[in-house]
Write a protein that holds these residues in place. Structure first.
Motif, PDB file in Angstrom:
ATOM      1  N   ALA A   1       0.848  -1.192   0.000  1.00  0.00           N
ATOM      2  CA  ALA A   1       0.000   0.000   0.000  1.00  0.00           C
ATOM      3  C   ALA A   1       0.881   1.238   0.000  1.00  0.00           C
ATOM      4  O   ALA A   1       2.037   1.215   0.421  1.00  0.00           O
ATOM      5  N   ALA A   2       0.376   2.329  -0.426  1.00  0.00           N
ATOM      6  CA  ALA A   2       1.111   3.584  -0.447  1.00  0.00           C
ATOM      7  C   ALA A   2       1.232   4.182   0.927  1.00  0.00           C
ATOM      8  O   ALA A   2       2.080   5.041   1.155  1.00  0.00           O
ATOM      9  N   ARG A   3       0.372   3.669   1.892  1.00  0.00           N
ATOM     10  CA  ARG A   3       0.388   4.293   3.207  1.00  0.00           C
ATOM     11  C   ARG A   3       0.053   3.217   4.257  1.00  0.00           C
ATOM     12  O   ARG A   3      -0.856   2.421   4.071  1.00  0.00           O
TER      13      ARG A   3
ATOM     14  N   LEU B   1       1.004   6.780  13.911  1.00  0.00           N
ATOM     15  CA  LEU B   1       2.222   7.005  13.111  1.00  0.00           C
ATOM     16  C   LEU B   1       1.941   6.472  11.717  1.00  0.00           C
ATOM     17  O   LEU B   1       1.623   5.286  11.559  1.00  0.00           O
ATOM     18  N   ALA B   2       2.040   7.333  10.718  1.00  0.00           N
ATOM     19  CA  ALA B   2       1.774   6.960   9.334  1.00  0.00           C
ATOM     20  C   ALA B   2       3.049   7.049   8.537  1.00  0.00           C
ATOM     21  O   ALA B   2       3.810   8.017   8.650  1.00  0.00           O
ATOM     22  N   VAL B   3       3.284   6.003   7.708  1.00  0.00           N
ATOM     23  CA  VAL B   3       4.457   5.941   6.836  1.00  0.00           C
ATOM     24  C   VAL B   3       3.946   5.864   5.401  1.00  0.00           C
ATOM     25  O   VAL B   3       3.173   4.939   5.087  1.00  0.00           O
ATOM     26  N   THR B   4       4.375   6.810   4.551  1.00  0.00           N
ATOM     27  CA  THR B   4       3.895   6.881   3.172  1.00  0.00           C
ATOM     28  C   THR B   4       5.092   6.812   2.231  1.00  0.00           C
ATOM     29  O   THR B   4       6.068   7.567   2.385  1.00  0.00           O
TER      30      THR B   4
ATOM     31  N   GLY C   1      10.359   8.484  -4.988  1.00  0.00           N
ATOM     32  CA  GLY C   1      11.489   8.167  -4.135  1.00  0.00           C
ATOM     33  C   GLY C   1      11.437   8.835  -2.791  1.00  0.00           C
ATOM     34  O   GLY C   1      12.423   8.759  -2.048  1.00  0.00           O
ATOM     35  N   ARG C   2      10.365   9.465  -2.498  1.00  0.00           N
ATOM     36  CA  ARG C   2      10.237  10.091  -1.181  1.00  0.00           C
ATOM     37  C   ARG C   2       9.544   9.136  -0.224  1.00  0.00           C
ATOM     38  O   ARG C   2       8.664   8.365  -0.596  1.00  0.00           O
ATOM     39  N   LEU C   3       9.941   9.272   1.026  1.00  0.00           N
ATOM     40  CA  LEU C   3       9.361   8.473   2.103  1.00  0.00           C
ATOM     41  C   LEU C   3       8.894   9.426   3.177  1.00  0.00           C
ATOM     42  O   LEU C   3       9.715  10.136   3.777  1.00  0.00           O
ATOM     43  N   GLY C   4       7.558   9.516   3.385  1.00  0.00           N
ATOM     44  CA  GLY C   4       7.008  10.457   4.345  1.00  0.00           C
ATOM     45  C   GLY C   4       6.637   9.801   5.651  1.00  0.00           C
ATOM     46  O   GLY C   4       6.073   8.712   5.676  1.00  0.00           O
ATOM     47  N   ILE C   5       6.922  10.472   6.746  1.00  0.00           N
ATOM     48  CA  ILE C   5       6.603   9.996   8.107  1.00  0.00           C
ATOM     49  C   ILE C   5       5.785  11.082   8.756  1.00  0.00           C
ATOM     50  O   ILE C   5       6.205  12.248   8.784  1.00  0.00           O
ATOM     51  N   ALA C   6       4.615  10.671   9.285  1.00  0.00           N
ATOM     52  CA  ALA C   6       3.720  11.639   9.924  1.00  0.00           C
ATOM     53  C   ALA C   6       3.263  11.102  11.261  1.00  0.00           C
ATOM     54  O   ALA C   6       2.849   9.931  11.359  1.00  0.00           O
ATOM     55  N   LEU C   7       3.314  11.908  12.297  1.00  0.00           N
ATOM     56  CA  LEU C   7       2.884  11.533  13.651  1.00  0.00           C
ATOM     57  C   LEU C   7       1.754  12.469  14.034  1.00  0.00           C
ATOM     58  O   LEU C   7       1.912  13.692  14.037  1.00  0.00           O
ATOM     59  N   GLY C   8       0.579  11.875  14.345  1.00  0.00           N
ATOM     60  CA  GLY C   8      -0.565  12.683  14.738  1.00  0.00           C
ATOM     61  C   GLY C   8      -0.497  13.035  16.210  1.00  0.00           C
ATOM     62  O   GLY C   8       0.533  12.915  16.872  1.00  0.00           O
TER      63      GLY C   8
ATOM     64  N   ALA D   1      14.092   0.125  -3.042  1.00  0.00           N
ATOM     65  CA  ALA D   1      12.643  -0.143  -3.035  1.00  0.00           C
ATOM     66  C   ALA D   1      12.163  -0.409  -1.610  1.00  0.00           C
ATOM     67  O   ALA D   1      12.906  -0.921  -0.758  1.00  0.00           O
ATOM     68  N   VAL D   2      10.934  -0.053  -1.374  1.00  0.00           N
ATOM     69  CA  VAL D   2      10.352  -0.305  -0.054  1.00  0.00           C
ATOM     70  C   VAL D   2       9.921  -1.775  -0.008  1.00  0.00           C
ATOM     71  O   VAL D   2       9.199  -2.236  -0.909  1.00  0.00           O
ATOM     72  N   PRO D   3      10.359  -2.575   0.984  1.00  0.00           N
ATOM     73  CA  PRO D   3      10.020  -3.997   1.054  1.00  0.00           C
ATOM     74  C   PRO D   3       8.529  -4.184   1.318  1.00  0.00           C
ATOM     75  O   PRO D   3       7.797  -3.226   1.557  1.00  0.00           O
ATOM     76  N   GLY D   4       8.143  -5.435   1.343  1.00  0.00           N
ATOM     77  CA  GLY D   4       6.742  -5.774   1.608  1.00  0.00           C
ATOM     78  C   GLY D   4       6.301  -5.325   2.991  1.00  0.00           C
ATOM     79  O   GLY D   4       7.094  -4.853   3.797  1.00  0.00           O
ATOM     80  N   PRO D   5       5.029  -5.490   3.291  1.00  0.00           N
ATOM     81  CA  PRO D   5       4.502  -4.963   4.570  1.00  0.00           C
ATOM     82  C   PRO D   5       5.156  -5.646   5.755  1.00  0.00           C
ATOM     83  O   PRO D   5       5.205  -6.879   5.818  1.00  0.00           O
ATOM     84  N   PRO D   6       5.764  -4.842   6.616  1.00  0.00           N
ATOM     85  CA  PRO D   6       6.395  -5.418   7.807  1.00  0.00           C
ATOM     86  C   PRO D   6       5.295  -5.811   8.818  1.00  0.00           C
ATOM     87  O   PRO D   6       4.160  -5.370   8.722  1.00  0.00           O
ATOM     88  N   PRO D   7       5.671  -6.600   9.775  1.00  0.00           N
ATOM     89  CA  PRO D   7       4.701  -6.912  10.832  1.00  0.00           C
ATOM     90  C   PRO D   7       4.330  -5.628  11.550  1.00  0.00           C
ATOM     91  O   PRO D   7       5.060  -4.642  11.529  1.00  0.00           O
TER      92      PRO D   7
END
Length: 555
Positions: free
Chosen positions: A3-5, A59-62, A67-74, A88-94
């Motif tokens: 997923a993108a996010r 905590l959201a990771v996009t 090639g950008r990697l965004g980190i957002a903390l609400g 490349a961003v690997p598959g979904p981590p646990p």
């Protein structure tokens, strides 16, 4: 991560630790540089603690396609951070709740180690830069030292250049003065004038007082002079007399003079081939300058030569004048004819030349009046003039007339002196006869005045000059000169000037003869002086002058 996010819920410190650990692994797998990971995770840890204190956050990771990697903390204090990934961003981590806490702690040390390694590299680089900066500073200090040394050397060179220029200017000034003063001294042939000019040249710039003593001057005995002056005259060497040694080049030192105990004296021999005298100078200040002294030594030498030349000239002049006077005739006293003559030597040179006049009686009772001029000036012209005068009298004694006498003189001069010429005019007066016979050889025309004041210039064409390399027979002419008439014979020095031609001078002489008054004609010497005044309006003339006046009388 497909997923993108992805969004993680942070509700406890364990969630925060696991989320941080998993995010660290994600960033590492995505190729984010360690230093950027460390900065991001450190900032995230601070904000996670604040979020937990406020009750939790998401905590959201996009992962963007660029090639950008965004980190957002609400939460109450939202925070966003963007990183650039290289992989490349690997598959979904646990999820964060599945990540072991121990692994999270160990993973945190990896970033710390990476940061420390980067810090060590930075410190090493900083050390190298510091060492390089130190060496640069040392180089700058050395450069400053070199620049300062160069500036000092340049300043020394400038000072030396200024000193050299000042010395050169002083030498030029002294040399100019020496040249000008020498020209002034050598322009005069009067030793009294030279002695008068020396103090005028030297005071006050080069001497406070100047005294010139000639060794043969009997008016001032040596006892009235400074001892150094007498020593300089006796030894021929320059002397310095002062309270302290002068140390001047080429000058001997003596004790202070009793005549000038406080001011130094410089006594310089006036030397040409012999010592003419001594030039004594009182210093213009406390001492004499060495460079100026060298100039004064040369000036004294040149002054001595000028004095010697002037004395030799005066001796030659006296001899020449005596010779000239011996050549001039004492005019005879004859009935029926009055005679008066004037001779004026040139104002330049030895005052001796080839001009002459003569008057003498012939065996038949007639009187010959002669005037002549040998070309050139000086002793040789005077000697030739004497020879012509003697030969003329000898030819006249034989009974020859004016024309025949000139012909014989011409022949003699051609053979004996082929490179010398002369002019001559001869007039023969016969007592009781009004006619006068005359002949001329290249001579200026005579001026005749009749008894009633009428004036004529006897401008019949004269013959050639005596000595011209051509055979020639001269002709005689006759002019009426009754009693009371005046005939003026003269040389070209009377009528010729550089600024005007000889014809203008002859016209001026004719007018002067015409205006002679009765009183002046009554005494012929007075008439001669009266004629010279308008003809010599200035005292300078470059040639000798002869004037012979002949006045016919009734008895």
């Amino acid at each position: 991560m497909t997923a993108a996010r992805d969004t993680w819920t942070i509700a406890s410190a364990a969630d925060a630790a696991r989320a941080r650990a998993r995010l660290a692994r994600l960033l590492a797998d995505a190729g984010v540089p360690a230093l950027d990971r460390a900065r991001c995770l450190s900032a995230l840890g601070v904000r996670l603690r604040r979020a937990l204190a406020a009750g939790g956050a998401e905590l959201a990771v996009t992962a963007g396609p660029d090639g950008r990697l965004g980190i957002a903390l609400g939460g109450p204090e939202p925070w966003r951070h963007t990183l650039h990934r290289t992989g490349a961003v690997p598959g979904p981590p646990p999820g964060p709740q599945d990540a072991p806490l121990a692994e999270a702690l160990l993973s945190a040390d990896e970033d710390t180690a990476a940061v420390l390694t980067s810090l060590s590299e930075t410190e090493e680089l900083l050390r190298l830069h510091r060492e390089e900066l130190h060496q640069t500073n040392q180089g700058v200090l050395a450069l400053h030292a070199e620049l300062e040394a160069a500036a000092l050397a340049q300043r020394d060179l400038l000072d030396a250049e200024r000193a050299a220029r000042a010395e050169a200017e002083n030498a030029r000034r002294l040399l100019t003065f020496l040249t000008d003063a020498s020209a002034v001294l050598h322009a005069s042939l009067d030793h009294e004038d030279i002695l008068r000019r020396l103090p005028e040249l030297l005071v006050p710039e080069y001497a406070r007082h100047v005294d010139v003593w000639l060794v043969d001057d009997e008016r001032t005995p040596p006892g009235d002079r400074a001892a150094a002056t007498v020593t300089a005259a006796r030894t021929g060497r320059p002397q310095h007399a002062g309270p302290h040694p002068g140390g001047l080049p080429g000058v001997d030192d003596l004790p202070a003079s009793a005549l000038s105990p406080d001011r130094p004296l410089l006594c310089l021999p006036l030397g040409g081939r012999t010592v003419q005298g001594v030039l004594t100078l009182a210093a213009p200040g406390e001492r004499f300058d060495p460079d100026t002294t060298v100039m004064l030594l040369e000036l004294a030498r040149r002054a001595g030569i000028a004095l010697e030349n002037a004395r030799q000239y005066e001796q030659h002049r006296d001899v020449a004048e005596a010779l000239q006077r011996a050549q001039l005739t004492k005019l005879p006293t004859v009935p029926g004819l009055d005679l008066a003559a004037r001779y004026l030597p040139a104002t330049h040179g030895l005052n001796i030349g080839g001009d002459w006049y003569d008057a003498f009686s012939q065996p038949d009772g007639s009187v010959l009046a002669v005037i002549g001029d040998v070309t050139g000036h000086g002793l040789r012209a005077a000697v030739i003039m004497g020879q012509l005068r003697t030969a003329l009298r000898a030819y006249a004694v034989e009974g020859n007339g004016p024309a025949r006498i000139l012909t014989l003189l011409h022949r003699m001069l051609r053979h004996q002196q082929p490179e010398l010429y002369a002019t001559c005019a001869i007039a023969r007066f016969t007592p009781g006869e009004p006619e006068v016979v005359w002949a001329a050889a290249g001579h200026p025309p005579a001026v005749a005045r009749g008894p009633r004041g009428e004036v004529r210039v006897l401008d019949a064409k004269p013959g050639i000059m005596l000595g011209v390399p051509l055979p020639y027979e001269y002709e005689e002419h006759t002019v009426e000169l009754p009693a009371g008439s005046v005939l003026a014979l003269y040389t070209d020095g009377l009528v010729e000037r550089r600024t005007a031609g000889i014809d203008a001078g002859i016209d001026r002489l004719a007018r002067a003869v015409q205006v002679l008054g009765a009183a002046e004609l009554a005494e012929l010497d007075t008439a001669a002086d009266a004629l010279l005044k308008p003809m010599l309006h200035d005292s300078e003339h470059d040639d000798d002058i002869c004037l012979l006046l002949c006045r016919t009388t009734s008895g």
